[in-house]
Design a protein around this motif. Structure first.
Motif, PDB file in Angstrom:
ATOM      1  N   ILE A 103       0.830  -1.206   0.000  1.00 45.58           N
ATOM      2  CA  ILE A 103       0.000   0.000   0.000  1.00 45.58           C
ATOM      3  C   ILE A 103       0.862   1.253   0.000  1.00 45.58           C
ATOM      4  O   ILE A 103       0.560   2.228  -0.680  1.00 45.58           O
ATOM      5  CB  ILE A 103      -1.003  -0.016   1.183  1.00 45.58           C
ATOM      6  CG1 ILE A 103      -1.914   1.213   1.146  1.00 45.58           C
ATOM      7  CG2 ILE A 103      -0.315  -0.129   2.524  1.00 45.58           C
ATOM      8  CD1 ILE A 103      -3.065   1.124   2.136  1.00 45.58           C
ATOM      9  N   LEU A 104       1.989   1.233   0.725  1.00 49.53           N
ATOM     10  CA  LEU A 104       2.858   2.406   0.777  1.00 49.53           C
ATOM     11  C   LEU A 104       3.511   2.707  -0.569  1.00 49.53           C
ATOM     12  O   LEU A 104       3.493   3.848  -1.045  1.00 49.53           O
ATOM     13  CB  LEU A 104       3.959   2.188   1.821  1.00 49.53           C
ATOM     14  CG  LEU A 104       3.635   2.486   3.274  1.00 49.53           C
ATOM     15  CD1 LEU A 104       4.715   1.910   4.182  1.00 49.53           C
ATOM     16  CD2 LEU A 104       3.502   3.991   3.505  1.00 49.53           C
ATOM     17  N   VAL A 105       4.114   1.712  -1.179  1.00 47.79           N
ATOM     18  CA  VAL A 105       4.904   1.956  -2.391  1.00 47.79           C
ATOM     19  C   VAL A 105       4.033   2.460  -3.543  1.00 47.79           C
ATOM     20  O   VAL A 105       4.390   3.459  -4.194  1.00 47.79           O
ATOM     21  CB  VAL A 105       5.721   0.707  -2.772  1.00 47.79           C
ATOM     22  CG1 VAL A 105       6.420   0.904  -4.114  1.00 47.79           C
ATOM     23  CG2 VAL A 105       6.746   0.407  -1.681  1.00 47.79           C
ATOM     24  N   PRO A 106       2.880   1.847  -3.862  1.00 42.04           N
ATOM     25  CA  PRO A 106       2.068   2.393  -4.953  1.00 42.04           C
ATOM     26  C   PRO A 106       1.597   3.823  -4.703  1.00 42.04           C
ATOM     27  O   PRO A 106       1.595   4.654  -5.624  1.00 42.04           O
ATOM     28  CB  PRO A 106       0.888   1.423  -5.027  1.00 42.04           C
ATOM     29  CG  PRO A 106       1.407   0.150  -4.470  1.00 42.04           C
ATOM     30  CD  PRO A 106       2.333   0.564  -3.369  1.00 42.04           C
ATOM     31  N   ALA A 107       1.202   4.114  -3.466  1.00 45.37           N
ATOM     32  CA  ALA A 107       0.746   5.476  -3.159  1.00 45.37           C
ATOM     33  C   ALA A 107       1.893   6.470  -3.300  1.00 45.37           C
ATOM     34  O   ALA A 107       1.739   7.548  -3.900  1.00 45.37           O
ATOM     35  CB  ALA A 107       0.159   5.514  -1.749  1.00 45.37           C
ATOM     36  N   LEU A 108       3.047   6.132  -2.758  1.00 47.70           N
ATOM     37  CA  LEU A 108       4.187   7.052  -2.788  1.00 47.70           C
ATOM     38  C   LEU A 108       4.738   7.219  -4.205  1.00 47.70           C
ATOM     39  O   LEU A 108       5.150   8.323  -4.587  1.00 47.70           O
ATOM     40  CB  LEU A 108       5.275   6.571  -1.841  1.00 47.70           C
ATOM     41  CG  LEU A 108       4.919   6.645  -0.350  1.00 47.70           C
ATOM     42  CD1 LEU A 108       6.009   5.992   0.489  1.00 47.70           C
ATOM     43  CD2 LEU A 108       4.688   8.083   0.100  1.00 47.70           C
ATOM     44  N   LEU A 109       4.766   6.164  -4.982  1.00 37.50           N
ATOM     45  CA  LEU A 109       5.221   6.296  -6.367  1.00 37.50           C
ATOM     46  C   LEU A 109       4.324   7.243  -7.146  1.00 37.50           C
ATOM     47  O   LEU A 109       4.799   8.089  -7.923  1.00 37.50           O
ATOM     48  CB  LEU A 109       5.251   4.925  -7.052  1.00 37.50           C
ATOM     49  CG  LEU A 109       6.340   3.951  -6.615  1.00 37.50           C
ATOM     50  CD1 LEU A 109       6.147   2.609  -7.321  1.00 37.50           C
ATOM     51  CD2 LEU A 109       7.744   4.489  -6.893  1.00 37.50           C
TER      52      LEU A 109
END
Length: 460
Positions: A103-109
């Motif tokens: 959840i973190l990586v897709p949102a931050l990207l």
């Protein structure tokens, strides 16, 4: 201060000076998750999510990985978040009981592309978000998890909104309200485990985190006391016996959870609740070589929540099979591994696999016997009886890939290559692997994302 004010102030004020341990583990997790997204981008569920958005996504700057599309950041986060989780090869994060990176990586990207952020800023926001996942998860779990909530989409949504606020450079007040608004969007339940909706819940959590951060940046406000309010998050979502906020706030960043516990990247392409047992069988086979046809029975003792997750003893399709101890044990016995290719409806129907389902017998601890603290893990116990009368026993509290039994650099690289090679053009892979080895040195996240798409107008 309210609980959320304390978290938001830390999120805003914490300097970006991290130890090499924290930085390298964050880079490993980001690289692993990007590889999971690449592989998951070709799954039918990811493509259906893209299809559902046709005509809604409009013009945007955020890459839909594994396609030729760019989209607005919330939609890119939704699609890439679904892809990150759909194959069940993304990591676990035990302090939060979340699939934090998915959840973190897709949102931050998505946000990083939109604001033209650097790799160093991406890594910084990831570490901050991971610590927020830990603090929020420790406040409500395991009770929250036992009650049937999907923490990746609940705890993860709130913590990831804070991470997006960090990346966007929002003020303390805006960060507070972003996380408060994300609490209103936090949703997802474990009834969806073993269905296509589970991965979509992860994608929705990423989407909502991005939206909450944008709303906070625009000045939209929420209740600063939403976490501890009598009608707020802890009271409504905490389950029968949540731990509350005193301990999580006391140990916030003392030490960082990424330093104390790290992540749990996956060796097997299935629900993490099965991994200790699968690794136990591999351990026994390494010590006492045997074949599948020599096994009379396998008895396992696992946690109550693990048993609820592994609810499909006789799976009917690929999604149920990912949540079947019986199916995955059969794969280990026959092939010595559990791979993405084992999760098609055709693969699930293989006679040689189904013939071994009845060998596995599961017992589970009572809920009351499991520790409230998600940081504490009880072992899985395995008793394997061979047809020649030998009885083999072992146990594991930590699956392969955790700090107690970590992957090698070569194993991490092999997983990334296995995920990316079938999808991306081969001439891009050396540059991609080079950037993933040191995300913090990437000048612009956009240059990394261009390597993950099929656009003809690649940006510099």
């Amino acid at each position: 201060m309210t609980v959320l004010e304390t978290l938001a102030n830390w999120c805003h004020d914490r300097d970006a000076v991290w130890t090499e341990t924290a930085l390298s583990r964050a880079e490993h997790a980001i690289a692993d998750t990007i590889a999971c997204i690449v592989a998951g981008s070709q799954d039918a569920v990811s493509k259906r999510v893209i299809g559902s958005l046709l005509g809604w996504d409009g013009v945007g700057t955020s890459t839909v990985i594994g396609t030729s599309r760019c989209s607005a950041a919330p939609w890119a986060a939704l699609i890439n978040g679904t892809a990150a989780h759909v194959l069940e090869i993304d990591d676990n994060y035990y302090p939060g009981l979340t699939h934090a990176s998915a959840i973190l990586v897709p949102a931050l990207l998505a946000v990083a592309e939109e604001i033209d952020a650097s790799g160093a800023s991406l890594v910084d926001a990831y570490i901050v978000g991971l610590e927020l996942h830990a603090a929020l998860g420790r406040g409500v779990n395991r009770s929250h998890y036992f009650a049937g909530w999907h923490p990746t989409a609940t705890v993860g949504c709130i913590g990831t909104a804070g991470a997006c606020a960090r990346l966007m450079g929002l003020s303390r007040e805006a960060t507070l309200h972003a996380m408060s608004l994300a609490t209103s969007m936090a949703a997802g339940n474990k009834a969806q485990f073993g269905t296509q909706a589970k991965s979509v819940q992860c994608g929705l959590g990423a989407q909502h985190a991005v939206m909450a951060a944008r709303l906070g940046a625009a000045g939209v406000q929420g209740n600063p006391a939403v976490l501890e309010h009598p009608q707020g998050f802890l009271a409504l979502y905490g389950g029968p016996d949540p731990r509350g906020w005193e301990m999580p706030l006391r140990i916030l960043d003392n030490p960082l959870a990424i330093e104390e516990f790290g992540l749990a990247p996956k060796r097997h392409a299935c629900c993490g609740s099965a991994h200790n047992t699968l690794d136990c069988i591999l351990d026994l086979r390494a010590q006492h070589p045997f074949n599948a046809d020599e096994v009379r029975s396998i008895e396992v003792l696992i946690g109550a929540s693990n048993r609820r997750n592994l609810q499909y003893d006789n799976p009917e399709d690929a999604f149920q099979a990912r949540f079947s101890m019986h199916y995955n044990v059969a794969l280990i016995l026959l092939y010595g591994r559990v791979s993405v290719s084992d999760f098609t409806d055709e693969a699930v129907r293989r006679p040689e696999v189904r013939a071994l389902l009845d060998l596995t017998h599961i017992s589970a601890r009572r809920f009351d016997d499991e520790p409230k603290d998600p940081d504490i893990r009880l072992p899985h116990l395995v008793k394997l009886t061979l047809k020649d009368g030998r009885v083999l026993r072992t146990e594991r509290a930590y699956a392969r890939g955790l700090l107690q039994d970590p992957f090698t650099d070569a194993e991490r690289a092999d997983k990334i290559a296995d995920c990316c090679r079938p999808v991306l053009p081969g001439n891009r892979l050396p540059a991609l692997f080079d950037q993933l080895r040191s995300v913090r040195t990437v000048a612009k996240v956009r240059s990394l994302m261009d390597l993950l798409a099929f656009r003809s107008d690649r940006r510099i």
